[in-house]
Design an enzyme around this catalytic site. Structure first.
Site, PDB file in Angstrom:
ATOM      1  N   TYR A  32       0.819  -1.201   0.000  1.00 19.17           N
ATOM      2  CA  TYR A  32       0.000   0.000   0.000  1.00 19.17           C
ATOM      3  C   TYR A  32       0.855   1.254   0.000  1.00 19.17           C
ATOM      4  CZ  TYR A  32       0.762   1.001   5.028  1.00 19.17           C
ATOM      5  OH  TYR A  32       1.311   1.324   6.232  1.00 19.17           O
ATOM      6  N   ARG A 100      -8.127 -20.840  -1.863  1.00 22.78           N
ATOM      7  CA  ARG A 100      -7.025 -20.514  -0.958  1.00 22.78           C
ATOM      8  C   ARG A 100      -5.869 -21.483  -1.188  1.00 22.78           C
ATOM      9  NH1 ARG A 100      -5.374 -22.042   4.450  1.00 22.78           N
ATOM     10  NH2 ARG A 100      -4.317 -20.302   5.475  1.00 22.78           N
ATOM     11  N   LYS A 149       6.385  -2.103   1.872  1.00 25.60           N
ATOM     12  CA  LYS A 149       5.222  -1.514   2.538  1.00 25.60           C
ATOM     13  C   LYS A 149       4.006  -2.428   2.404  1.00 25.60           C
ATOM     14  CE  LYS A 149       3.197   3.114   3.226  1.00 25.60           C
ATOM     15  NZ  LYS A 149       3.303   3.111   4.669  1.00 25.60           N
ATOM     16  N   GLU A 181      11.777   2.344  14.381  1.00 24.43           N
ATOM     17  CA  GLU A 181      10.927   3.448  13.912  1.00 24.43           C
ATOM     18  C   GLU A 181       9.647   3.472  14.734  1.00 24.43           C
ATOM     19  OE1 GLU A 181       9.702   2.639   9.794  1.00 24.43           O
ATOM     20  OE2 GLU A 181       9.807   0.505  10.213  1.00 24.43           O
ATOM     21  N   LEU A 205      10.952   1.113   7.192  1.00 26.36           N
ATOM     22  CA  LEU A 205      10.374   1.576   5.938  1.00 26.36           C
ATOM     23  C   LEU A 205      11.159   2.795   5.459  1.00 26.36           C
ATOM     24  CD1 LEU A 205       7.977   1.096   3.963  1.00 26.36           C
ATOM     25  CD2 LEU A 205       6.943   3.082   5.034  1.00 26.36           C
TER      26      LEU A 205
HETATM   27  N1  PDD Z   1       2.766   5.048   7.334  1.00 30.13           N
HETATM   28  N2  PDD Z   1       7.437   3.745   8.938  1.00 30.13           N
HETATM   29  C1  PDD Z   1       6.297   3.041   8.939  1.00 30.13           C
HETATM   30  C2  PDD Z   1       6.264   1.735   9.645  1.00 30.13           C
HETATM   31  C3  PDD Z   1       5.155   3.550   8.280  1.00 30.13           C
HETATM   32  O1  PDD Z   1       4.021   2.842   8.279  1.00 30.13           O
HETATM   33  C4  PDD Z   1       5.218   4.810   7.644  1.00 30.13           C
HETATM   34  C5  PDD Z   1       4.050   5.407   6.896  1.00 30.13           C
HETATM   35  C6  PDD Z   1       6.442   5.521   7.679  1.00 30.13           C
HETATM   36  C7  PDD Z   1       6.613   6.854   7.011  1.00 30.13           C
HETATM   37  O2  PDD Z   1       6.644   6.736   5.601  1.00 30.13           O
HETATM   38  P1  PDD Z   1       6.141   7.930   4.667  1.00 30.13           P
HETATM   39  O3  PDD Z   1       6.924   9.135   5.060  1.00 30.13           O
HETATM   40  O4  PDD Z   1       6.461   7.457   3.304  1.00 30.13           O
HETATM   41  O5  PDD Z   1       4.673   8.105   4.931  1.00 30.13           O
HETATM   42  C8  PDD Z   1       7.531   4.945   8.319  1.00 30.13           C
HETATM   43  C9  PDD Z   1       1.602   5.520   6.620  1.00 30.13           C
HETATM   44  C10 PDD Z   1       1.442   6.993   6.671  1.00 30.13           C
HETATM   45  C11 PDD Z   1       0.389   4.757   7.118  1.00 30.13           C
HETATM   46  O6  PDD Z   1       0.531   3.556   7.319  1.00 30.13           O
HETATM   47  O7  PDD Z   1      -0.694   5.341   7.269  1.00 30.13           O
END
Ligand code: PDD
Length: 285
Positions: A32, A100, A149, A181, A205
């Protein structure tokens, strides 16, 4: 009523559906992106489109659309839903085979693509940005490919709930003694004017906001060091913050009950937030 996009069609949300055999539903076999919208325009669309391709590539998943078509879909949803400020959520899964099965389905199985918008008026003027947020540290119990992601977000949800139970806003995850993170954002501390954040690897990420913020920090002659840091070092930092597409640059004012500095958002976090919002709005599309 919201209009969403599913596999080539714009539909009212009640009429949109995907199969019970969809691999996103059964195996979290999907990726996503979340792109923010400010003033009706997309922030860093190119960065999100690039990372989507990378996530798909790492999972040997087919891309359902080309980048220019993806941009058109984003823009059309923003237009149809009259989004001034908010988010566009995009999900691609390995599709819905006939049954499945752990093994990947045949190559010609159509991927599933879903997009929807979330309206968040005043997204950039969030009150939390003025007070800062509080975090607790928790163990990082996620899988080992956090650079992809995927929609496998259960531990991130559990982490948010642990934070909620502790009476704070979010959690920072710790692995082998160092912060990886936040549950849905990248984590930073500031010490003696230097911005410190974990280096890129499969452990975190590769945030699109992170890349932009570090570039802008360097352009503004700020010092940046990409390395891991411990919760102890973080609690002794002058300030801290997180970045993500939904929070931009968000000051962190407390870690595990320890206030940072005077317990209010630090000057570097505040400055970076201003620079990021200003620069990003200028090049939004
Ligand atoms: N989340 N680390 C993780 C685990 C994340 O899920 C996200 C983003 C980030 C930041 O990435 P970016 O700057 O590209 O948004 C770091 C999104 C916003 C979410 O899951 O809603």
């Amino acid at each position: 009523m919201r209009t969403v996009y599913v596999n080539g069609q714009y539909l009212p949300e009640q009429e949109a559906s995907v199969s019970v055999f969809d691999r996103g539903f059964l195996f979290a076999d999907g990726v996503y992106e979340v792109t923010s919208v400010l003033g009706g325009k997309l922030i860093d669309f190119a960065g999100h489109a690039r990372r989507l391709q990378r996530s798909l590539g790492e999972l040997e998943m087919r891309s359902p659309v080309e980048e220019d078509e993806l941009l058109e879909i984003h823009r059309e949803l923003v237009r149809l839903n009259e989004i001034e400020d908010g988010l566009v959520y995009l999900q691609v899964t390995r599709g819905a085979p006939a049954d499945r099965d752990f093994a990947y389905p045949p190559e010609d199985t159509e991927p599933t693509i879903v997009l929807f918008t979330q309206s968040k008026p005043g997204l950039a003027e969030s009150p939390a940005a003025k007070t800062g947020i509080k975090v607790v540290t928790i163990p990082d119990a996620r899988w080992a490919r956090r650079d992809i992601k995927t929609v496998q977000l259960l531990y991130a949800s559990m982490g948010k709930m642990m934070a909620k139970k502790a009476g704070v806003d979010d959690a920072w995850m710790v692995e082998e003694g160092q912060i990886t993170e936040g549950t849905s954002n990248n984590a930073y501390i500031v010490k003696d004017g230097k911005i410190i954040t974990r280096e890129l690897s499969t452990d975190i990420l590769h945030g699109i906001t992170r890349a932009a913020v570090l570039r802008m920090a360097q352009e503004a002659q700020m010092q940046v060091e990409e390395r891991g840091f411990t919760p102890e070092e973080a609690k002794e930092a002058d300030e801290a913050f997180v970045t993500s597409a939904s929070t931009f640059v968000m000051p962190v004012v407390e870690i595990d009950g320890t206030p940072l500095g005077d317990g209010t958002p630090g000057p570097i976090a505040k400055r970076l937030r201003e620079i990021y919002l200003e620069e990003s709005r200028k090049v939004a599309i």
